[in-house]
Design a protein around this motif. Structure first.
Motif, mmCIF file in Angstrom:
data_model
loop_
_atom_site.group_PDB
_atom_site.id
_atom_site.type_symbol
_atom_site.label_atom_id
_atom_site.label_comp_id
_atom_site.label_asym_id
_atom_site.label_seq_id
_atom_site.Cartn_x
_atom_site.Cartn_y
_atom_site.Cartn_z
ATOM 1 N N LEU A 109 91.757 -33.460 9.653
ATOM 2 C CA LEU A 109 93.085 -33.232 10.204
ATOM 3 C C LEU A 109 93.211 -34.040 11.473
ATOM 4 O O LEU A 109 92.213 -34.379 12.115
ATOM 5 N N VAL A 110 94.403 -34.365 11.827
ATOM 6 C CA VAL A 110 94.632 -35.146 13.043
ATOM 7 C C VAL A 110 95.644 -34.418 13.921
ATOM 8 O O VAL A 110 96.771 -34.884 14.097
ATOM 9 N N PRO A 111 95.291 -33.248 14.476
ATOM 10 C CA PRO A 111 96.286 -32.444 15.173
ATOM 11 C C PRO A 111 96.796 -33.074 16.454
ATOM 12 O O PRO A 111 97.888 -32.766 16.903
ATOM 13 N N HIS A 142 97.227 -36.342 17.135
ATOM 14 C CA HIS A 142 97.759 -37.696 17.082
ATOM 15 C C HIS A 142 99.201 -37.691 17.567
ATOM 16 O O HIS A 142 99.994 -36.815 17.204
ATOM 17 N N PRO A 143 99.567 -38.692 18.392
ATOM 18 C CA PRO A 143 100.932 -38.713 18.950
ATOM 19 C C PRO A 143 102.024 -38.733 17.897
ATOM 20 O O PRO A 143 103.153 -38.307 18.167
ATOM 21 N N SER A 144 101.705 -39.228 16.681
ATOM 22 C CA SER A 144 102.762 -39.320 15.667
ATOM 23 C C SER A 144 103.101 -37.980 15.047
ATOM 24 O O SER A 144 103.994 -37.896 14.216
ATOM 25 N N LEU A 145 102.332 -36.939 15.399
ATOM 26 C CA LEU A 145 102.408 -35.731 14.589
ATOM 27 C C LEU A 145 103.071 -34.551 15.275
ATOM 28 O O LEU A 145 102.635 -33.430 15.125
ATOM 29 N N ALA A 174 109.225 -36.626 8.009
ATOM 30 C CA ALA A 174 108.453 -37.417 7.044
ATOM 31 C C ALA A 174 108.535 -36.778 5.665
ATOM 32 O O ALA A 174 108.745 -37.451 4.663
ATOM 33 N N ALA A 175 108.384 -35.453 5.617
ATOM 34 C CA ALA A 175 108.398 -34.774 4.321
ATOM 35 C C ALA A 175 109.761 -34.935 3.652
ATOM 36 O O ALA A 175 109.854 -35.184 2.454
ATOM 37 N N ARG A 189 106.731 -34.440 11.394
ATOM 38 C CA ARG A 189 106.157 -34.083 10.096
ATOM 39 C C ARG A 189 107.266 -33.690 9.138
ATOM 40 O O ARG A 189 107.287 -34.083 7.977
#
Lengths: 615, 66
Positions: free
Chosen positions: B7-9, B11-14, B22-23, B19
């Motif tokens: 997981l990348v909790p 990360h600035p993109s998230l 994106a979905a 999210r």
């Protein structure tokens, strides 16, 4: 309208290669002749081997078990001869050029079906391909089709998706992501669900695996070739194995890179309109695929019934049945995949393939299939049954020696009477020549094609990409030796898989252990103790009951005895890089570098979490 | 079988709204294409009836006068 014929001379023999034509349903006469030649040569080789063995067995008075051994030897040798024929057929280069459209008008989607994969790794591949295809003169979108069952796995995929979108931004291509909560039909069902729901939005689909990578130029070339050939509905590339680190992995990687192109050329010469489909790194025409490849569940329970595991072979057969052309183009480079790093991972994957191929036995009489499609099913089945044949042959030959009768030096009918010396003994005829000839013949079928491939590589300069002539020779001989050592261990796993499938045990589709590497001796022992015990029992039996056969059985029984050691040893990193060198190791392709760069940047923020993988 | 997922909790993109965006942006289009299930049944073996063969081989022949 007459179609162009393209000629491919091979050492003075002229072969007619496939003319491109649309839908008249016939295979070219030259292809049919080649197939028939291969079958005849295989049958002759098997027959000669059986004849030699029967003569040998009769001369040394083996018991009646030798008839069974001879029959099994005939089938096994015929199978080896078929492989040798394929390799020999592929030695000369294919000279025909496939037609390619100049302007791409087809809309293409890259399908990435995944199930419990490393999300960062997989999505980084998509990011690399999307980055390379940016600016391409074609509409190429990406659709990641997930069957991941666990919530935490799904979370990881959503995180990776956001990274993918942020990484590649607005490049003109779209990225789609869909996760099924029920993986009905597994991979085939995953793709079928996509087609049923969204397939009409595109013309072509490039089917990948989670560990696939393809260069942008290759993707565009494949699209151009399919667009230029209206009857071509499935175009298969030859994926190159990359990124192997262990001794086992690098040996497999080298064999695929060095021998694979030649054997695939042989296959291409035999394919006619009914080529192979290996389930990934292939472009399909969506409309034709949808019309022809809806797979039913087979009646009954797995392993014989249920969902078709090895769906790719069946889909290719159904496309050919519908009159479409399925083709492999061995000249397509830039197509990559990763392979198993140790024997246990290989055996796990092989278990699924064994079940899938044996399931095809139920489809041999399917109405309307082309004869060559049925022959491909038979080849797939034989590739697994052959291990059973070899094992049974060894047992039968040993039993034949167990009840070997003693020589009769004074047979009443043919006793020789000498005036002065009286009756003379009739001495047995020496049969060792036949045994040695048989041994040489079988070894020749195994080794000679690979040596011819080595010669081809040296003459064409291909050996340079594998470290040069000396390194290539060392790699080929080393791979032959390693294969000989590991063959009994792999045979044991295949025989176990055969017994499991034939006794009704469903192996399912276990999660792929990508990147799984080094094994300890304890782990290797836990997975292979049955092989060691079998080898030990065989050695003890042979040494005490049939000592005259022990020298012939040692090359099989010793590796079995040492199976845990061999498995652990070959799972270790291969330190000597000059042996088993491949072009991709010495000059890493751009797409692999791009993937590495993106993945390492993403992993800087990664948090590893243990999660149950639900198949 | 357990696997390691990442997981990348941080990360600035998230951020959460990214999210969700994106979905939504990546939902598959609705463009159905039927995929009918194919038959994999074996061909029916030609049925042979001795009586039919007899009647064809030795039965009375009818001629039609035009």
């Amino acid at each position: 309208m007459a179609q162009p014929r393209i000629w491919a001379p091979i050492d003075g023999a002229i072969l007619r290669t496939l003319p491109e034509h649309a839908g008249n349903g016939t295979e070219p006469a030259g292809v049919i002749a080649l197939r028939a030649l291969g079958v005849i040569m295989a049958v002759l080789a098997g027959g000669m081997a059986a004849l030699l063995f029967v003569q040998y067995a009769a001369l040394i008075r083996l018991s009646e078990w030798f008839w069974l051994a001879a029959a099994l030897l005939a089938v096994s040798t015929a199978w080896l001869a078929w492989g040798a024929f394929l390799g020999t057929l592929g030695l000369a280069p294919l000279r025909q050029k496939s037609a390619e459209a100049e302007i791409i008008t087809a809309r293409t989607v890259v399908l990435v079906p995944i199930c419990n994969e490393d999300a960062l790794d997989t999505f980084a591949r998509v990011a690399a391909m999307r980055r390379q295809l940016a600016g391409a003169p074609a509409q190429i979108d990406f659709a990641i089709l997930s069957d991941t069952g666990s919530a935490i796995g799904a979370q990881a995929e959503e995180d990776a998706l956001a990274l993918l979108l942020a990484e590649t931004g607005s490049t003109g291509s779209k990225v789609y992501y869909r996760r099924r909560t029920q993986n009905t039909g597994r991979k085939a069902g995953n793709i079928a669900e996509f087609i049923s729901r969204s397939g009409a939005a595109w013309d072509f689909a490039l089917v990948l695996d989670a560990d696939s990578l393809m260069e942008a130029t290759t993707v565009l070339t494949m699209i151009r070739r399919m667009q230029a050939s209206p009857n071509l509905t499935l175009l298969q590339s030859l994926p190159r194995v990359v990124r192997a680190r262990s001794l086992f992995g690098r040996a497999m990687q080298f064999a695929a890179a060095f021998h694979g192109p030649v054997f695939t050329r042989g296959l291409a010469r035999l394919q006619g309109r009914t080529g192979p489909y290996w389930g990934h790194n292939a472009l399909v025409r969506i409309r034709a695929f949808a019309d022809s490849c809806g797979l039913p569940e087979l009646p009954g329970r797995a392993p014989a019934g249920g969902h078709i595991l090895s769906h790719d072979y069946v889909e290719a057969a159904l496309l050919a049945r519908a009159g479409w052309t399925v083709r492999v183009d061995p000249d397509l480079g830039g197509s990559y995949e990763e392979g198993p790093e140790n024997i246990l991972a290989h055996a796990r994957r092989d278990r699924r393939w064994c079940q899938g191929n044996l399931q095809h036995a139920r489809l041999l009489r399917t109405e309307g299939l082309r004869l060559w499609s049925r022959a491909i099913f038979v080849q797939g089945i034989l590739s697994y049954l052959s291990s059973g044949f070899w094992a049974t042959f060894l047992i039968a030959a040993t039993l034949a020696g167990l009840w070997q009768t003693a020589p009769d030096y004074f047979p009443g009918v043919v006793a020789i009477y000498h005036e002065r010396l009286g009756f003379l003994p009739v001495l047995p005829i020496d049969a060792s020549g036949r045994a040695f000839g048989l041994f040489l013949g079988i070894v020749g079928l195994l080794i000679l094609p690979k040596l011819l491939v080595l010669l081809e590589a040296i003459l064409t300069g291909r050996a340079r990409a594998h470290g040069g002539t000396g390194a290539s020779l060392a790699s080929v001989l080393s791979e032959l030796l390693l294969s000989a050592m590991l063959a009994p261990v792999l045979m044991a796993y295949q025989v176990r898989a055969l017994v499991q499938v034939l006794s009704g045990q469903d192996g399912g589709w276990p999660p792929n252990a990508r990147g799984e590497g080094q094994l300890t001796l304890r782990e290797s022992w836990a997975a292979s103790w049955f092989i060691t015990l079998t080898g030990a029992a065989g050695l003890a039996f042979s040494a005490t009951m049939v000592p005259q056969q022990l020298p012939w059985l040692l090359p099989v029984l010793l590796p079995m005895l040492l199976a845990p050691v061999l498995i652990a040893w070959t799972s270790k990193p291969a330190r000597l890089r000059t042996v088993y060198a491949t072009p991709e190791e010495s000059d890493q392709p751009a797409i692999l570098e791009l993937h590495d760069t993106i993945l390492s940047r993403w992993r800087q923020h990664a948090v590893p979490v243990r999660a149950a993988a639900v198949a | 079988m357990e696997k390691t997922v990442t997981l990348v909790p941080d990360h600035p993109s998230l951020e959460a709204n990214m999210r969700k965006t994106a979905a939504d942006a990546t939902a598959l289009p609705e463009a159905p294409m039927p995929m009918p299930t194919q038959s994999l049944s074996p061909a029916e073996p030609p049925s042979f009836s001795f009586r039919q063969w007899l009647s064809r081989a030795f039965g009375p022949r009818l001629t039609v006068r035009s």
